[in-house]
Design an enzyme around this catalytic site. Structure first.
Site, PDB file in Angstrom:
ATOM      1  N   HIS A   1     -21.852  19.291 -10.817  1.00 21.73           N
ATOM      2  CA  HIS A   1     -23.140  18.779 -10.123  1.00 21.73           C
ATOM      3  C   HIS A   1     -23.790  17.947 -11.374  1.00 21.73           C
ATOM      4  CE1 HIS A   1     -27.512  19.474  -9.411  1.00 21.73           C
ATOM      5  NE2 HIS A   1     -27.288  19.065  -8.388  1.00 21.73           N
TER       6      HIS A   1
ATOM      7  N   GLU B   1     -19.785  14.692  -9.355  1.00 23.87           N
ATOM      8  CA  GLU B   1     -20.816  14.053  -8.397  1.00 23.87           C
ATOM      9  C   GLU B   1     -21.491  12.983  -8.801  1.00 23.87           C
ATOM     10  OE1 GLU B   1     -24.483  15.852  -6.047  1.00 23.87           O
ATOM     11  OE2 GLU B   1     -24.688  16.033  -8.011  1.00 23.87           O
TER      12      GLU B   1
ATOM     13  N   ASP C   1     -25.071  10.882  -7.984  1.00 29.01           N
ATOM     14  CA  ASP C   1     -26.209  10.411  -7.210  1.00 29.01           C
ATOM     15  C   ASP C   1     -26.497   8.753  -7.599  1.00 29.01           C
ATOM     16  OD1 ASP C   1     -27.137  12.825  -6.413  1.00 29.01           O
ATOM     17  OD2 ASP C   1     -27.540  13.558  -8.280  1.00 29.01           O
TER      18      ASP C   1
ATOM     19  N   HIS D   1     -30.286  10.855 -10.673  1.00 31.70           N
ATOM     20  CA  HIS D   1     -30.648  11.830  -9.465  1.00 31.70           C
ATOM     21  C   HIS D   1     -31.900  11.268  -8.921  1.00 31.70           C
ATOM     22  CE1 HIS D   1     -32.517  15.266  -7.688  1.00 31.70           C
ATOM     23  NE2 HIS D   1     -31.343  15.448  -7.432  1.00 31.70           N
TER      24      HIS D   1
ATOM     25  N   GLU E   1     -23.844  10.432  -3.563  1.00 28.71           N
ATOM     26  CA  GLU E   1     -24.835  10.782  -2.775  1.00 28.71           C
ATOM     27  C   GLU E   1     -25.633   9.601  -2.420  1.00 28.71           C
ATOM     28  OE1 GLU E   1     -27.536  14.120  -3.563  1.00 28.71           O
ATOM     29  OE2 GLU E   1     -29.150  13.212  -2.307  1.00 28.71           O
TER      30      GLU E   1
END
Lengths: 367, 367
Positions: free
Chosen positions: A59, A86, A88, A101, A194
Site C-alpha cells: 500500500h 500500488e 495512486d 495519494h 488507482e
C-alpha cells in the site's frame, strides 16, 4: 467437530443462496443499505486452510517505514516480497501522471512553504494547478498534519519528518522501476494503479482514466493475464473504463472496485450490488471493517457476507488498509499477525493492502 | 577424523606462530611481497562452525538489482537485511560530500551529454570540478561502458540503462535515510563510508577524510561501539585519520584498511604488514582473491594466512566483492552460495561486501 459440521453446512447454504441469487435480474436502483449477514459466534482459526495464491499488495510502497509513494519506498516493498506494488495516480496542470495519494500536495510535501499564494479557496494546493516541473522542486515527507503551526506526523513512529531527500515521480518512472527490478531479479511483481478522483479530474478537463490506461498499454499491460489491477472508488468510472476506455484502447485489464463507507455507496456491499459490480470488475477493494465489523470482539467476530458474495460472483477481494502501528490493530485481534489470520484464514480474503509488506509476506510464508 | 586432527594441529600452530610474531618488533620498511602460506589441500566444508556475529555489508547498496549508490538501492539493501550499508564518498567543487563510487561521473551518469566541454584532459568528468547543484541535474544509471559510441551495461543482466529516475545524493541524506529507517523499523543497521582517493582530494585542496568524519560526528558516530566503519585504501590516510583527524575531532571510530592488488601495497598482506596496520585499524578489507587464490580449483583450495594474521592481531576481515552475476563466481566454487560458504566457513571471514545482500543474508540465516 459438530461445530465444524454445522459451519460447513452454513457455508454450503450461503454458496447455494449466492448461486440462486445470480439468476435474479439486476436492479438498476440498488438498495440503500447493505444486507450483509454477520455470524454471531467467532469461528475458531482454521490454520489448515491453504493460503497458496493469496497476495500482498504494498500500500503506497513500504509506507510503514519510508515516506509513501517514493521510489525508495517502492524498492523497499519490492525487496520485502510484495506481489503487487500500488500506485495512486493524479494528473498535473501539464497533463503529466504523477504517483501521489491525495489530489492535493499538502499532506506529504513542502508545497505550502515553496509556493505561497497558490492554494485554492479551501487552503489546499492541488496537484492539477502545478506543472510537473514545479512539483519536482518539492520535497516529499512522511504524511503530517499541521496543528498550531506545528507539523506532526500522522503516524508517530514512522520515518521522521524532513529527513533525507525524497521526490515525486511519474507513473512511467515507477513502472520502469518495477519492470527494471523484474528484469534484474527475475521475478514478476505486479502494479496496482488507482485512478484517483476521476470525476474531479474530468471536471478539470482531464481524462485521468484514459491517460493511465494508455501508459499501461505502452508498458505492455494489455490483458487480464498481465500482472496489473486498475482500481477506482467511482463506479461510474469503473463502468466507463470497462465499456468505453478499454475497448477504445484495445486493452482488457483487470479492474477493481474500491468500496468506501459513504452512504451513497452502501449498495456496493449488498449481494445485488456485488453482482452488479461483477459485470465490470474482477475484484473488490473494501475497507476492512466491511468484512470484519470493527465492533467485533475476540469472543464475537462479526464477519460479513461480502467475501462470499464476491467469490460467488468470481471477484477477488483485497481489503485495505492493514497497519501495524500501535493504535491500528482492531480490538478484536491480539496482534497485527492475528488480524491477518482472521482476514486470510477466517474471512478468506484473496489479498490485503498493507503498509507493512514484510510482515504480511512473512505471515503467508509461515502458514 | 585424522584429517581434522591434523588440520586442528596446523591451525593451532598458525595461531601460536601468530602470537609469537606479535612480539617481533615492527619493521618500518615492509617486505615487497606477501609471504602468505597457502594450504595445498582443500579442507572439507565445516558446517558446524558458528556463523553468529558474521555480517553482510551491502556493497554500494543492493547494487546487483538497482543502480549503485542510489537511495532506492540503499532502501532495498536495508530491506534485504544488510548489517551495514556502504557509502563511497567524494567531494564536489563546492565542498559537498556526495555518495558515488568513482571520483569521475562518467560510468554512472549522463554527465557527458549534459556538460560537454567539461572533461579533463583524460576525457573524464571529475566530481570535484562540478558543484552539487550541477551534479543534481544528472541522471544516475546502472554502470556502463561506451564502446563504438554505444553504452553497454558492465553487468549485462542488471537494471536496464536509462530507465526510471535516479539521482546523486549527499552523505548526510544517506545517513538520514539509514537512521530514519532504524527509527521506523526498530533495527540498528550501520554505515560503512569510504574515503575515496584521499590523496587526490588533498591535491585538489580538499580534506575529504576530515569532512567525512565531521559529518559522522554530527550524526552521532563518535566511538568504536557505534555502528560505523570508516574505510580507505590509502595507508597514509588511515594513519592520518587515526593520529590527527580523529583526535582533533574528539572521535575514535573503527577504521578499515582496504587492500588492493597494487605492487606497492603487497606488504599489507604480510604478517608484518598486518601487524603494522593493526596499530591503526580495526579491520581489513582485502580483495577476495587475497584470501582464496583465484587459481584455486575445487580439489585444491588455496587459502592464504591473511585471515589468521588479521585475527591474531585483533582485526576483523571483510573481503570484497561477492557478486552472483553469471561470470562472477570463481571456478573453484560451484555457486555463489558455495563461494560464501568457502569464505565464511572455511576461510573464517567476519563479513563480506556483496552486491547481492539478499543471498548473503539468506546464506547466514540458513547456516
Amino acid at each position: 467437530m459438530q461445530t465444524r459440521f454445522v459451519r460447513t453446512l452454513t457455508f454450503l447454504g450461503v454458496i447455494a443462496m449466492s448461486l440462486v441469487a445470480c439468476d435474479t435480474p439486476d436492479t438498476s436502483s440498488p438498495p440503500a443499505a447493505p444486507a450483509a449477514v454477520q455470524s454471531a459466534a467467532q469461528p475458531a482459526p482454521q490454520p489448515s486452510v491453504s493460503l497458496a495464491g493469496r497476495v500482498v499488495v504494498a500500500h503506497r510502497g513500504a509506507s510503514g517505514y519510508l515516506p509513501e509513494h517514493t521510489l525508495p519506498a517502492k524498492a523497499m516493498a519490492y525487496a520485502m516480497g510484495a506481489d503487487y506494488v500500488e500506485q495512486d495516480v493524479v494528473m498535473t496542470k501539464d497533463d503529466q501522471l504523477i504517483v501521489i495519494h491525495d489530489t492535493t500536495l499538502d499532506r506529504t510535501t513542502d508545497v505550502a512553504e515553496k509556493f505561497p499564494g497558490r492554494a485554492r479557496a479551501d487552503g489546499q494546493h492541488y496537484a492539477v494547478d502545478f506543472t510537473l516541473e514545479e512539483i519536482l522542486t518539492l520535497n516529499v515527507t512522511e504524511g503530517f498534519s499541521v496543528e498550531n503551526g506545528q507539523k506532526t506526523l500522522n503516524y508517530a513512529d514512522r520515518f521522521p519528518l524532513g529527513k533525507s531527500i525524497f521526490k515525486v515521480h511519474t507513473l512511467a518512472q515507477e513502472i520502469e522501476l518495477i519492470q527494471g527490478l523484474n528484469h534484474s531479479t527475475g521475478k514478476d511483481i505486479g502494479i496496482y494503479p488507482e485512478i484517483k478522483s476521476p470525476a474531479f479530474h474530468l471536471s478539470e478537463g482531464k481524462d485521468l482514466g484514459a491517460a493511465v490506461l494508455a501508459v499501461l498499454k505502452q508498458y505492455g499491460y494489455t490483458g487480464k493475464t498481465d500482472k496489473a489491477f486498475v482500481q477506482t472508488f467511482e463506479f461510474d468510472e469503473l463502468k466507463r473504463l470497462h465499456d468505453e476506455v478499454m475497448p477504445a484502447l484495445g486493452v482488457d485489464l483487470k479492474l477493481v472496485q474500491l468500496l468506501d463507507g459513504g452512504d451513497e455507496n452502501l449498495w456496493m456491499q449488498t449481494e445485488d450490488g456485488v453482482r452488479q459490480i461483477a459485470q465490470y470488475a474482477d475484484g473488490l477493494g473494501p475497507e476492512k471493517s466491511m468484512i470484519i465489523d470493527s465492533e467485533s470482539t475476540p469472543d464475537n467476530l462479526r464477519i460479513s457476507q461480502l467475501v462470499n458474495y464476491a467469490h460467488a460472483n468470481g471477484l477477488q477481494v483485497h481489503p485495505y488498509t492493514f497497519r501495524a502501528d500501535s493504535d491500528q490493530v482492531p480490538a478484536y485481534a491480539t496482534s497485527f499477525e492475528h488480524m491477518l489470520e482472521l482476514f486470510y484464514v477466517n474471512a478468506q480474503v484473496d489479498g490485503v493492502f498493507t503498509d507493512f509488506t514484510d510482515r504480511a509476506v512473512e505471515f503467508l510464508r509461515s502458514h
